[in-house]
Design a protein around this motif. Sequence first.
Motif, short mmCIF file in Angstrom:
data_model
loop_
_atom_site.label_atom_id
_atom_site.label_comp_id
_atom_site.label_asym_id
_atom_site.label_seq_id
_atom_site.Cartn_x
_atom_site.Cartn_y
_atom_site.Cartn_z
N PRO A 1 -7.18 -9.71 2.95
CA PRO A 1 -8.01 -9.13 4.40
C PRO A 1 -6.86 -9.56 5.53
O PRO A 1 -6.20 -10.49 5.68
N GLY A 2 -6.98 -8.49 6.59
CA GLY A 2 -6.20 -8.65 7.79
C GLY A 2 -4.99 -8.03 7.78
O GLY A 2 -4.08 -7.91 8.56
N LYS A 3 -4.19 -8.01 6.40
CA LYS A 3 -2.83 -7.50 6.31
C LYS A 3 -2.75 -6.04 6.42
O LYS A 3 -3.97 -5.30 5.91
N THR A 4 -1.54 -5.43 6.49
CA THR A 4 -1.24 -3.90 6.66
C THR A 4 -0.14 -3.86 5.40
O THR A 4 0.78 -4.31 5.11
N HIS B 1 -10.95 3.94 5.03
CA HIS B 1 -9.76 3.19 5.56
C HIS B 1 -9.02 4.51 6.22
O HIS B 1 -8.49 5.29 5.44
N THR C 1 -4.66 -0.71 7.06
CA THR C 1 -4.94 -2.21 7.25
C THR C 1 -6.19 -2.53 6.72
O THR C 1 -7.23 -1.90 6.59
N ASP D 1 -9.06 -4.31 7.08
CA ASP D 1 -9.68 -4.74 8.08
C ASP D 1 -11.38 -4.53 7.84
O ASP D 1 -12.00 -4.61 8.97
N LYS D 2 -11.71 -4.03 6.69
CA LYS D 2 -13.07 -3.71 6.53
C LYS D 2 -13.73 -4.87 5.74
O LYS D 2 -13.29 -5.87 5.68
N TYR E 1 -10.13 -5.77 -2.38
CA TYR E 1 -9.36 -7.09 -1.33
C TYR E 1 -9.51 -8.09 -2.37
O TYR E 1 -10.49 -7.96 -3.03
#
Length: 550
Positions: free
Chosen positions: A212-215, A236, A269, A271-272, A298
């Motif tokens: 989570p939060g990583k690209t 995404h 990313t 971010d979902k 994730y």
Amino acid sequence: MVGRLALVSLFCCLVAGLTVVNAEDPYLYYTWNVSYGTVTPLGVPQQVILINGQFPGPNINSTSNNNVIVNVFNNLDEPFLLTWNGIQQRKNSWQDGTLGAQCPIAPGKNFTYHFQVKDQIGSYFYYPSTGVHRAVGGFGGLRVNSRLLIPVPYLDPEDDYTVLINDWYTKSHAQLKGLLDSGKLFGRPNGVLINGKSGKEANSAPLFTMKPGKTYKYRICNVGMKTTLNFRIQGHPMKLVEMEGSHVVQNVYESLDVHVGQCYSVLVTADKEPRDYYMVASTRFTKKVQTATGIIAYTNSNAPASPVLPEAPVGWAWSLNQFRTFRWNLTASAARPNPQGSYHYGQINITRTIKIVNNNAKVGGKLRYTINGVSHVDGATPLKLAEYYGFPEKVFKYNIIKDDPVPEVAPIIAPNVANITFRTFVEVIFENHETTIQSWHLDGYSFFAVAMEPGKWTPEKRKNYNLLDGVSRHTIQVFPHSWSAVMLTFDNAGMWNLRSELTERRYLGQQMYISVLSPEKSLRDEYNIPENAELCGLVTGLPKPQPYSI
């Protein structure tokens, strides 16, 4: 004073010694065993080509300026070659892996490829160039990373994933080759694969995971036979950062049409909502849409992927408009391919215009494909060897095609070789008079993709060219009844393959070679034939010619 001079002298000697030690760029060594094996990519057991027991084959993970050494052992029952799609073999078409440039690796034999990836930071792949071997595997990813000295225009991703997408047939390569030899085509693919998997097998476990939060970087390559594929990731958006060795303006896309032979790198990313998501590859421009899915999970996933897949676009006008959004990132220090003339390509005078028109014809009741009325055939003697040994006239004739083709009464079936003057700036027009989409690739070079429009090309169309920031790339699509224009400087001496990336068309003659000769025959322009080069055809057993010198 003497002591000080001695110290300076000692320091200079040490620096000189360090320079000598570090003068050569790093080497990467691979040993690959090519063999047959059985897998079930579409639920049907079938024979495929494995490399070191893997399907798809292993990734080559290199850094710019690395020397890549790949020792390939052919354990198949027929000749075999690998080509390095998009890697510019500077001065070194001997390593190109095409039948016009080198002898195939005989069954039970091996050949060691040696090439340098140079500063073409980006995403590529390799695949078999012999027969229709590509239909049953032997392909894999090839990435060129940036050296620390060369910054890239985005932060380092958390991880870097290769995604190979392709159409797939359940027939063996021998059966598919038999169809082409009898004058028939493959027909509709049986399915689509993502990294060699499709359907339940692909969805039984995640292909990739994201924190989570990583690209993350995804390198997406269409390694298929004939079908454009649309790629998308459920929920995404994808930020496009590179294609075929060039960094691009970083637009965001919900989906990308990836034509045969093309590669894109995107940033995604995580971010979902923490759950599983589908990546989707589906056919484009086909009557029946076929789809493959794979799971991206994730790391803290708490739910399965939604069964509702994102929809693909409709029509080829959408795809044409997407092409027009692609722009070269002129502010990035990399990736920039090896210089093909000046980067200010729009200010260079065109010295020659070549129009490439694809077509088909029946010869003896069997289907052949042509370029400007010529259908290429490979002979026992590679074109490059005949040229290097000084008797090309025994194997082929130069320039049997015309730069501006006229309709032919009957196709010519012969080795198709055009001679282009070293270091001239050439405009190439790919004109498609047919109802199907085409994809063209040029070995040894990147070209500037400057325009793509419906209809037929005329000189007046040049006013619509992008002469500022067209992307430098090596593969270009041509839509039905349309044309595409590219520009490049032919400054890489050698014998280079220009081909349809659609396997049926390439096998049945829609390819040619471009001979770029250095008039000085100097090592500054082209390497000598490698010591380990196989000799076949008319050059079997002959001594090596006098080597080039500086």
